[in-house]
Design a protein around this motif. Structure first.
Motif, mmCIF file in Angstrom:
data_model
loop_
_atom_site.group_PDB
_atom_site.id
_atom_site.type_symbol
_atom_site.label_atom_id
_atom_site.label_comp_id
_atom_site.label_asym_id
_atom_site.label_seq_id
_atom_site.Cartn_x
_atom_site.Cartn_y
_atom_site.Cartn_z
ATOM 1 N N LEU A 35 0.807 -1.217 0.000
ATOM 2 C CA LEU A 35 0.000 0.000 0.000
ATOM 3 C C LEU A 35 0.845 1.276 0.000
ATOM 4 N N ALA A 36 2.184 1.126 -0.011
ATOM 5 C CA ALA A 36 3.054 2.302 0.120
ATOM 6 C C ALA A 36 2.748 3.401 -0.905
ATOM 7 N N PRO A 37 2.582 3.080 -2.203
ATOM 8 C CA PRO A 37 2.323 4.172 -3.158
ATOM 9 C C PRO A 37 1.062 4.968 -2.825
ATOM 10 N N ILE A 38 0.014 4.271 -2.367
ATOM 11 C CA ILE A 38 -1.223 4.988 -2.017
ATOM 12 C C ILE A 38 -1.005 5.846 -0.772
ATOM 13 N N GLU A 39 -0.316 5.270 0.236
ATOM 14 C CA GLU A 39 0.013 6.036 1.451
ATOM 15 C C GLU A 39 0.788 7.303 1.085
ATOM 16 N N GLU A 40 1.796 7.120 0.226
ATOM 17 C CA GLU A 40 2.657 8.241 -0.144
ATOM 18 C C GLU A 40 1.893 9.243 -1.008
ATOM 19 N N GLY A 41 1.053 8.726 -1.895
ATOM 20 C CA GLY A 41 0.234 9.604 -2.725
ATOM 21 C C GLY A 41 -0.679 10.455 -1.853
ATOM 22 N N ARG A 42 -1.249 9.830 -0.821
ATOM 23 C CA ARG A 42 -2.121 10.582 0.078
ATOM 24 C C ARG A 42 -1.315 11.637 0.838
ATOM 25 N N ARG A 43 -0.099 11.269 1.242
ATOM 26 C CA ARG A 43 0.756 12.241 1.949
ATOM 27 C C ARG A 43 0.974 13.477 1.066
ATOM 28 N N LEU A 44 1.253 13.247 -0.215
ATOM 29 C CA LEU A 44 1.525 14.377 -1.116
ATOM 30 C C LEU A 44 0.260 15.182 -1.402
ATOM 31 N N ILE A 45 -0.870 14.497 -1.629
ATOM 32 C CA ILE A 45 -2.092 15.246 -1.947
ATOM 33 C C ILE A 45 -2.552 16.025 -0.712
ATOM 34 N N ASP A 46 -2.259 15.496 0.489
ATOM 35 C CA ASP A 46 -2.586 16.242 1.701
ATOM 36 C C ASP A 46 -1.765 17.525 1.794
ATOM 37 N N GLN A 47 -0.521 17.473 1.316
ATOM 38 C CA GLN A 47 0.301 18.687 1.327
ATOM 39 C C GLN A 47 -0.258 19.722 0.358
ATOM 40 N N VAL A 48 -0.801 19.260 -0.751
ATOM 41 C CA VAL A 48 -1.377 20.194 -1.725
ATOM 42 C C VAL A 48 -2.745 20.676 -1.247
ATOM 43 N N GLY A 49 -3.550 19.743 -0.700
ATOM 44 C CA GLY A 49 -4.852 20.104 -0.126
ATOM 45 C C GLY A 49 -5.833 20.627 -1.165
ATOM 46 N N TRP A 50 -6.676 21.597 -0.744
ATOM 47 C CA TRP A 50 -7.730 22.105 -1.633
ATOM 48 C C TRP A 50 -7.155 22.699 -2.918
ATOM 49 N N ALA A 51 -5.866 23.142 -2.904
ATOM 50 C CA ALA A 51 -5.281 23.761 -4.099
ATOM 51 C C ALA A 51 -5.300 22.802 -5.289
ATOM 52 N N ALA A 52 -5.377 21.486 -5.014
ATOM 53 C CA ALA A 52 -5.411 20.502 -6.102
ATOM 54 C C ALA A 52 -6.629 20.700 -6.992
ATOM 55 N N VAL A 53 -7.697 21.245 -6.426
ATOM 56 C CA VAL A 53 -8.963 21.362 -7.143
ATOM 57 C C VAL A 53 -9.149 22.765 -7.732
ATOM 58 N N LEU A 54 -8.359 23.711 -7.237
ATOM 59 C CA LEU A 54 -8.541 25.112 -7.637
ATOM 60 C C LEU A 54 -8.445 25.336 -9.151
ATOM 61 N N PRO A 55 -7.476 24.702 -9.870
ATOM 62 C CA PRO A 55 -7.424 24.967 -11.316
ATOM 63 C C PRO A 55 -8.735 24.659 -12.026
ATOM 64 N N GLN A 56 -9.399 23.563 -11.653
ATOM 65 C CA GLN A 56 -10.667 23.220 -12.298
ATOM 66 C C GLN A 56 -11.767 24.201 -11.904
ATOM 67 N N MET A 57 -11.732 24.667 -10.644
ATOM 68 C CA MET A 57 -12.710 25.674 -10.208
ATOM 69 C C MET A 57 -12.572 26.941 -11.041
ATOM 70 N N LEU A 58 -11.321 27.328 -11.294
ATOM 71 C CA LEU A 58 -11.091 28.561 -12.045
ATOM 72 C C LEU A 58 -11.491 28.396 -13.510
ATOM 73 N N ALA A 59 -11.286 27.186 -14.036
ATOM 74 C CA ALA A 59 -11.756 26.934 -15.410
ATOM 75 C C ALA A 59 -13.270 27.094 -15.464
ATOM 76 N N ALA A 60 -13.952 26.607 -14.413
ATOM 77 C CA ALA A 60 -15.407 26.738 -14.359
ATOM 78 C C ALA A 60 -15.806 28.207 -14.252
ATOM 79 N N LEU A 61 -15.065 28.962 -13.447
ATOM 80 C CA LEU A 61 -15.354 30.400 -13.329
ATOM 81 C C LEU A 61 -15.186 31.080 -14.683
ATOM 82 N N GLY A 62 -14.155 30.688 -15.422
ATOM 83 C CA GLY A 62 -13.923 31.242 -16.755
ATOM 84 C C GLY A 62 -15.132 31.008 -17.656
ATOM 85 N N ALA A 63 -15.716 29.816 -17.547
ATOM 86 C CA ALA A 63 -16.896 29.499 -18.365
ATOM 87 C C ALA A 63 -18.062 30.409 -17.987
ATOM 88 N N VAL A 64 -18.222 30.660 -16.677
ATOM 89 C CA VAL A 64 -19.306 31.551 -16.243
ATOM 90 C C VAL A 64 -19.050 32.973 -16.753
#
Lengths: 317, 222
Positions: free
Chosen positions: A155-184
């Motif tokens: 399970l190490a890759p998933i554990e490590e992947g979660r560690r990294l995505i936790d460091q990024v946090g909500w910012a991981a989703v922000l680019p898609q949010m901004l693309a949606a804002l652009g559409a609006v």
């Protein structure tokens, strides 16, 4: 044919695994928030193509509300210690670079070579999405290479992947949010309002002023939209074509090429281009969310001046 | 003018430090409603474009591999290798990366670089290690500055390299737009006119990278 949709399913499974890991991690005070956040994100990957738009919209709103009120957190990091990593680095040596280079190698190989592979007249990869599909494939191949070489716990890759995505946090989703804002913004007609505003104040018979209004307008509008692609049609239809090309007789190709690159100067300066500016700050664990932008601003301003000069000298030749 | 309310919300929201996801959602709702859309339609539009732009997030698929390599000592190995090269400095490593990033992007090989797969596991640790070999242990402030420069170098190289490649999205967008407006633009001519800017970017950002080494020395003395 390997479609982009398959890569999305892979991404959905990965985020679903992160959600489950959070649910099982009872050292984590915000475990249910993380589970809900990454779970909703996983659903947009797995089923987003088939769900009604408004359901996808509600999933997005759920993620926004979790992030906006109370936020998501970080669980205990189950990773190796510095001493273990140094010992492992000595043990494996330069072999450690092999999986990392596999990502790059397979991604490029797919883009350049596998593009032409057909089986029974059907292309192996969805041709329009070749770069993205190749990148998805590359991560899978690299992961297999990593498993074989390094023999980590299952399970190490998933554990490590979660560690990294936790460091990024909500910012991981922000680019898609901004693309949606652009559409609006586009649907509501924000671009036209801005182009009209800029065009109303330009002395239209002074070539340098018109060129500068176009390049700076591209950069400014890109700062607002976070994306030069969104700014280009608006500014070029509003200022570029009517004033530089038709009124002053400039060359449309020189203007467009350098105009787009002026927009890129704006991309370097805006938090709205989150995947380039905010996400790396999170990924590199920088305490200042705007640290990358601050480094880029001098380069961007000098480049904008340079682009304006290049366009002024070459567009009217 | 109410259409611009969304922009105001973004500027204020970002600068007072509210969560950006929340700020963006509120700005979208305000703009949509000001533009005459029903709130439910705005939510549906959000959902549609969020799902349509999932391709941006494909890069996260590299995280399990990168994490696996990090736990096995990839960064430590990269740092060790760099510390043995006497001529290496943070500025010079990033200058080399700038050149490679611009050239590979100009050949259409954008996926060779990137923040998740190159900057975090390799480029930033190598630049930090080079600075550490020269200047001694780095305080977090200086280490963070080098990392920010590493990310900025990746962006600058990619942006001002990719347009020299014929088939990149922006060139195709320009071609499509000009065609609609009655101008026939061959992609190679658009790409050709991206070259002066690419060279200028290398000179400007490259100079800043060479000055970085001096700046780091000053920062260490502080």
């Amino acid at each position: 044919m390997i479609r982009l949709e398959y890569v999305y399913i892979l991404g959905g499974l990965m985020f679903a695994a992160f959600a489950v890991m959070n649910a099982l991690d009872r050292t984590h005070t915000k475990w249910w928030r993380n589970t809900l956040f990454w779970g909703a994100y996983a659903v947009t990957f797995l089923f987003g193509s088939y769900l009604p738009n408004v359901v996808n919209g509600v999933l997005v709103i759920i993620m926004v509300l979790i992030a906006g009120f109370g936020g998501i957190g970080r669980g205990a990091e189950r990773t190796t210690s510095l001493a273990e990593r140094q010992a492992s680095a000595r043990h494996f040596g330069n072999l450690l670079f092999v999986p990392a280079l596999t990502i790059a190698g397979v991604a490029v190989f797919g883009t350049v070579v596998l593009k032409y592979v057909q089986i029974g007249g059907v292309p192996l990869f969805e041709p329009k999405q070749i770069t993205l599909v190749s990148l998805g494939l590359a991560t899978v191949v690299a992961l297999i290479v990593g498993y074989v070489m390094l023999r980590p716990p299952a399970l190490a890759p998933i554990e490590e992947g979660r560690r990294l995505i936790d460091q990024v946090g909500w910012a991981a989703v922000l680019p898609q949010m901004l693309a949606a804002l652009g559409a609006v913004f586009a649907a509501a007609g924000v671009g036209k309002v801005i182009a009209t505003l800029v065009a109303a104040y330009i002395p239209i018979d002074v070539p340098l002023a018109v060129v500068a209004a176009y390049t700076i307008g591209m950069a400014l509008f890109t700062v607002i939209m976070g994306n030069a692609f969104a700014a280009f049609p608006v500014m070029t239809a509003g200022i570029g074509l009517p004033l530089i090309v038709h009124h002053l007789g400039g060359n449309a190709i020189v203007m467009s090429a350098i105009g787009m690159l002026s927009g890129f100067c704006g991309t370097l300066m805006t938090p709205m281009a989150a995947n380039f500016n905010i996400v790396p700050a999170a990924l590199l664990e920088l305490p200042d969310r705007y640290a990358v932008i601050k480094v880029q601003v001098p380069t961007a301003i000098l480049m904008l001046i340079g682009n304006t000069a290049l366009m002024y000298f070459f567009v009217f030749r | 003018m109410f259409l611009l309310s969304g922009i105001l919300i973004i500027v204020v929201g970002f600068s007072i430090g509210l969560n950006p996801l929340l700020v963006v959602a509120v700005a979208g709702l305000a703009t949509g409603i000001a533009g005459g859309l029903h709130p439910l339609d705005v939510i549906a539009l959000f959902g549609k474009s969020f799902v349509d732009s999932r391709y941006i997030a494909i890069v996260w698929l590299v995280l399990p591999v990168i994490g696996l390599l990090e736990r096995s000592g990839l960064r430590e190995r990269a740092q060790y290798l760099i510390s043995r090269i006497a001529a290496a400095s943070a500025g010079r490593i990033l200058l080399l990366y700038l050149a490679l990033r611009q050239i590979t992007a100009a050949l259409g090989l954008l996926t060779l670089g990137g923040h998740a797969q190159m900057v975090r596991p390799l480029i930033a640790p190598m630049a930090e290690a080079a600075a550490e070999t020269r200047l001694g242990a780095l305080p977090p402030r200086v280490g963070n500055m080098i990392r920010a420069y590493a990310a900025a170098t990746d962006n600058t190289g990619a942006f001002f390299g990719e347009d020299v490649f014929l088939a990149v999205g922006s060139i195709l967008l320009i071609k499509g737009f000009l065609q609609q407006n009655g101008v026939d633009a061959e992609p190679w001519r658009l790409a050709l006119w991206a070259i002066p800017t690419a060279l200028l970017a290398f000179v400007i950002h490259g100079t800043r990278l060479l000055l970085l080494d001096r700046r780091l020395k000053r920062e260490m003395a502080r």
